[in-house]
Design a protein around this motif. Structure first.
Motif, PDB file in Angstrom:
ATOM      1  N   ASP A   1       0.864  -1.076   0.002  1.00 47.80           N
ATOM      2  CA  ASP A   1       0.088  -0.148  -0.062  1.00 47.80           C
ATOM      3  C   ASP A   1       0.837   1.274  -0.092  1.00 47.80           C
ATOM      4  O   ASP A   1       2.126   0.970  -0.031  1.00 47.80           O
ATOM      5  CB  ASP A   1      -0.891   0.003   1.217  1.00 47.80           C
ATOM      6  N   LEU A   2       0.142   2.350   0.228  1.00 46.46           N
ATOM      7  CA  LEU A   2       0.822   3.615  -0.079  1.00 46.46           C
ATOM      8  C   LEU A   2       1.577   4.090   1.127  1.00 46.46           C
ATOM      9  O   LEU A   2       2.359   5.184   1.131  1.00 46.46           O
ATOM     10  CB  LEU A   2      -0.271   4.837  -0.515  1.00 46.46           C
ATOM     11  N   TYR A   3       1.782   3.315   2.224  1.00 46.87           N
ATOM     12  CA  TYR A   3       2.299   3.866   3.481  1.00 46.87           C
ATOM     13  C   TYR A   3       3.880   3.730   3.237  1.00 46.87           C
ATOM     14  O   TYR A   3       4.613   4.150   4.052  1.00 46.87           O
ATOM     15  CB  TYR A   3       2.078   2.940   4.660  1.00 46.87           C
ATOM     16  N   TYR A   4       4.404   3.086   1.995  1.00 48.03           N
ATOM     17  CA  TYR A   4       5.599   2.939   1.785  1.00 48.03           C
ATOM     18  C   TYR A   4       6.564   4.131   1.690  1.00 48.03           C
ATOM     19  O   TYR A   4       7.871   3.933   1.925  1.00 48.03           O
ATOM     20  CB  TYR A   4       5.712   1.960   0.547  1.00 48.03           C
ATOM     21  N   HIS A   5       6.133   5.033   1.548  1.00 45.65           N
ATOM     22  CA  HIS A   5       6.624   6.389   1.379  1.00 45.65           C
ATOM     23  C   HIS A   5       6.973   6.942   2.603  1.00 45.65           C
ATOM     24  O   HIS A   5       7.453   8.256   2.878  1.00 45.65           O
ATOM     25  CB  HIS A   5       6.211   7.387   0.266  1.00 45.65           C
ATOM     26  N   ASN A   6       6.239   6.584   3.890  1.00 47.99           N
ATOM     27  CA  ASN A   6       6.228   7.346   4.992  1.00 47.99           C
ATOM     28  C   ASN A   6       7.428   7.022   5.938  1.00 47.99           C
ATOM     29  O   ASN A   6       8.099   6.044   5.423  1.00 47.99           O
ATOM     30  CB  ASN A   6       5.019   6.878   5.658  1.00 47.99           C
TER      31      ASN A   6
ATOM     32  N   VAL B   1      19.669   3.059   2.283  1.00 51.65           N
ATOM     33  CA  VAL B   1      18.645   2.055   1.579  1.00 51.65           C
ATOM     34  C   VAL B   1      18.555   1.105   2.871  1.00 51.65           C
ATOM     35  O   VAL B   1      19.506   0.745   3.409  1.00 51.65           O
ATOM     36  CB  VAL B   1      19.170   1.198   0.510  1.00 51.65           C
ATOM     37  N   TYR B   2      17.519   0.954   3.293  1.00 50.84           N
ATOM     38  CA  TYR B   2      16.851   0.037   4.333  1.00 50.84           C
ATOM     39  C   TYR B   2      16.429  -1.080   3.936  1.00 50.84           C
ATOM     40  O   TYR B   2      15.710  -1.300   3.110  1.00 50.84           O
ATOM     41  CB  TYR B   2      16.385   0.704   5.433  1.00 50.84           C
ATOM     42  N   ILE B   3      16.936  -2.386   4.570  1.00 50.92           N
ATOM     43  CA  ILE B   3      16.394  -3.536   3.928  1.00 50.92           C
ATOM     44  C   ILE B   3      15.666  -3.982   4.958  1.00 50.92           C
ATOM     45  O   ILE B   3      16.304  -4.388   6.301  1.00 50.92           O
ATOM     46  CB  ILE B   3      17.513  -4.751   3.352  1.00 50.92           C
ATOM     47  N   SER B   4      14.502  -4.625   4.775  1.00 49.89           N
ATOM     48  CA  SER B   4      13.586  -5.377   5.747  1.00 49.89           C
ATOM     49  C   SER B   4      14.397  -6.589   6.448  1.00 49.89           C
ATOM     50  O   SER B   4      14.610  -7.362   5.222  1.00 49.89           O
ATOM     51  CB  SER B   4      12.274  -5.632   5.096  1.00 49.89           C
ATOM     52  N   PRO B   5      14.366  -6.875   7.624  1.00 44.45           N
ATOM     53  CA  PRO B   5      15.021  -8.128   7.896  1.00 44.45           C
ATOM     54  C   PRO B   5      14.020  -9.326   7.657  1.00 44.45           C
ATOM     55  O   PRO B   5      14.767 -10.360   7.493  1.00 44.45           O
ATOM     56  CB  PRO B   5      14.950  -7.830   9.543  1.00 44.45           C
ATOM     57  N   ASP B   6      12.773  -9.138   7.340  1.00 46.25           N
ATOM     58  CA  ASP B   6      11.804 -10.252   6.823  1.00 46.25           C
ATOM     59  C   ASP B   6      11.828 -10.623   5.484  1.00 46.25           C
ATOM     60  O   ASP B   6      11.235 -11.724   4.855  1.00 46.25           O
ATOM     61  CB  ASP B   6      10.421  -9.966   7.472  1.00 46.25           C
ATOM     62  N   ASP B   7      12.287  -9.581   4.706  1.00 49.62           N
ATOM     63  CA  ASP B   7      12.174  -9.693   3.272  1.00 49.62           C
ATOM     64  C   ASP B   7      13.392  -8.825   2.672  1.00 49.62           C
ATOM     65  O   ASP B   7      13.581  -7.707   2.417  1.00 49.62           O
ATOM     66  CB  ASP B   7      10.868  -9.112   2.791  1.00 49.62           C
TER      67      ASP B   7
ATOM     68  N   SER C   1      13.967   0.129   1.165  1.00 46.73           N
ATOM     69  CA  SER C   1      13.279   1.500   1.052  1.00 46.73           C
ATOM     70  C   SER C   1      14.595   2.678   1.201  1.00 46.73           C
ATOM     71  O   SER C   1      15.445   2.300   1.911  1.00 46.73           O
ATOM     72  CB  SER C   1      12.319   1.531   2.122  1.00 46.73           C
ATOM     73  N   CYS C   2      14.265   3.728   0.483  1.00 42.73           N
ATOM     74  CA  CYS C   2      15.361   4.852   0.584  1.00 42.73           C
ATOM     75  C   CYS C   2      14.860   5.581   1.761  1.00 42.73           C
ATOM     76  O   CYS C   2      13.630   6.543   1.378  1.00 42.73           O
ATOM     77  CB  CYS C   2      15.313   5.367  -0.715  1.00 42.73           C
ATOM     78  N   VAL C   3      15.426   5.753   2.812  1.00 38.55           N
ATOM     79  CA  VAL C   3      14.928   6.563   4.064  1.00 38.55           C
ATOM     80  C   VAL C   3      16.080   7.270   4.735  1.00 38.55           C
ATOM     81  O   VAL C   3      17.203   7.072   4.358  1.00 38.55           O
ATOM     82  CB  VAL C   3      14.140   5.726   4.794  1.00 38.55           C
ATOM     83  N   LEU C   4      15.516   8.254   5.523  1.00 40.16           N
ATOM     84  CA  LEU C   4      16.573   8.844   6.622  1.00 40.16           C
ATOM     85  C   LEU C   4      16.439   7.669   7.795  1.00 40.16           C
ATOM     86  O   LEU C   4      15.727   7.491   8.267  1.00 40.16           O
ATOM     87  CB  LEU C   4      16.207   9.928   7.053  1.00 40.16           C
TER      88      LEU C   4
END
Length: 339
Positions: free
Chosen positions: A19-24, A188-194, A199-202
């Motif tokens: 969903d769209l929360y990915y940018h949050n 770039v943050y990599i999800s530990p579960d996947d 995601s490109c984040v601070l």
């Protein structure tokens, strides 16, 4: 972790893969929660947002490129004010150039472009917050000096095109320094579960909540409070001096050309504040309240972000409507010259 496109939401409850929360903005501790089913109701935003961003990108890139071309090519356009407008257009053009990457990330639901590009994109995203208001602050200072010299019937030998270039360069360097901390934390943050989920984040160190609040306060003060306060003081002083001019002086009023330029700068400033004030007000809300993340709040957050993005494509239209010299120069550029 924080992303620039979430001005209203200090701590969303989940990082949703579809969903769209990915940018949050997220905290690492929240990455394993299951998305509530009702959040998928806003799947329409998956289509709407890329369309909005694409329009902003196309219009902004075309309009600002036209402004840059006219100012650089038309000899009569090489004025002090237009030098600042040129740099404002360059900053807006730079931002619209990277919007397609933001659109791609939104559609893919993950960041495929690597660490270096992530730092560049997030840096430009943040640069967009500061550059417009700082160039408009400089333009307001310039307008104040013009009004002051007119009231006092004095010339300004130091107000030259070359001086405007130097000041513009200083603004670029200042904003780069202000944005540098965000460049350091971008990654770039990599999800530990996947491991495929990037995601490109601070990505702030612990305690993340404290760093998050500090970054918002930093942006609010340097990107809004200080420049806007400066602009308000300058325009208040400007209006006071114009109102209290002595009638027996030669400077009974600004001449027609100077008055038009002053009005144009004021309207460009007003539009900038209209587009960016909700973004910064949402920061205050995020810092002072603990709002529950809901679809409505997400929708408001994206609306505020889209409004701030839209500022990058509005200025060329303001120049076209308010500046006769720009309009004439642009028409002349479009004319077909005989062989």
């Amino acid at each position: 972790m924080e992303n620039i496109t979430s001005p209203f939401i200090p701590n969303p409850t989940c990082n949703f893969s579809m969903d769209l929360y990915y940018h949050n903005s997220f905290n690492r501790s929240d990455l394993n929660c299951t998305p509530p089913a009702d959040y998928f109701f806003y799947a329409d935003l998956y289509v709407v947002l890329p369309v909005i961003y694409s329009v902003i990108c196309a219009v902004g890139l075309t309009g600002n490129t036209a402004v840059i071309y006219v100012i650089l090519k038309a000899p009569k356009m090489k004025t002090v004010t237009n030098m600042f407008i040129l740099n404002l257009a360059i900053a807006d053009d730079l931002f619209t150039l990277v919007l397609p990457i933001n659109i791609a990330e939104h559609l893919l639901h993950y960041w495929p472009f690597g660490e270096v590009l992530c730092k560049i994109i997030l840096s430009i995203d943040h640069y967009n917050i500061f550059s417009s208001i700082y160039f408009l602050t400089v333009m307001s200072v310039d307008r104040y000096l013009v009004v002051l010299s007119t009231v006092r019937s004095k010339r300004m030998p130091y107000r030259t095109y070359r001086a405007a270039k130097i000041v513009s360069l200083c603004v670029w360097l200042l904003v780069i320094l202000i944005v540098m901390p965000f460049s350091v934390f971008a990654g770039v943050y990599i999800s530990p579960d996947d491991t495929e989920r990037k995601s490109c984040v601070l990505s702030f160190p612990s305690p993340e909540s404290l760093w998050f609040k500090a970054s918002r306060i930093y942006t609010l003060i340097l990107g809004f409070a200080i420049p806007v306060s400066t602009i308000c003081i300058l325009y208040t002083m400007m209006l006071y001096k114009l109102r209290n001019m002595r009638l027996n002086t030669n400077a009974k009023a600004l001449d027609k050309a100077k008055k038009k330029v002053t009005i144009m700068v004021f309207i460009v400033l007003a539009v900038c504040l209209f587009c960016w004030t909700p973004f910064h007000l949402s920061t205050i809300v995020a810092l002072t309240t603990d709002l529950r993340t809901t679809p409505l709040l997400i929708g408001i957050s994206y609306f505020i972000t889209s409004l701030s993005y839209a500022n990058s494509c509005l200025n060329p239209f303001l120049y076209a409507f308010l500046d006769d010299s720009f309009r004439k120069a642009f028409k002349k550029m479009l004319e077909c010259r005989p062989a």
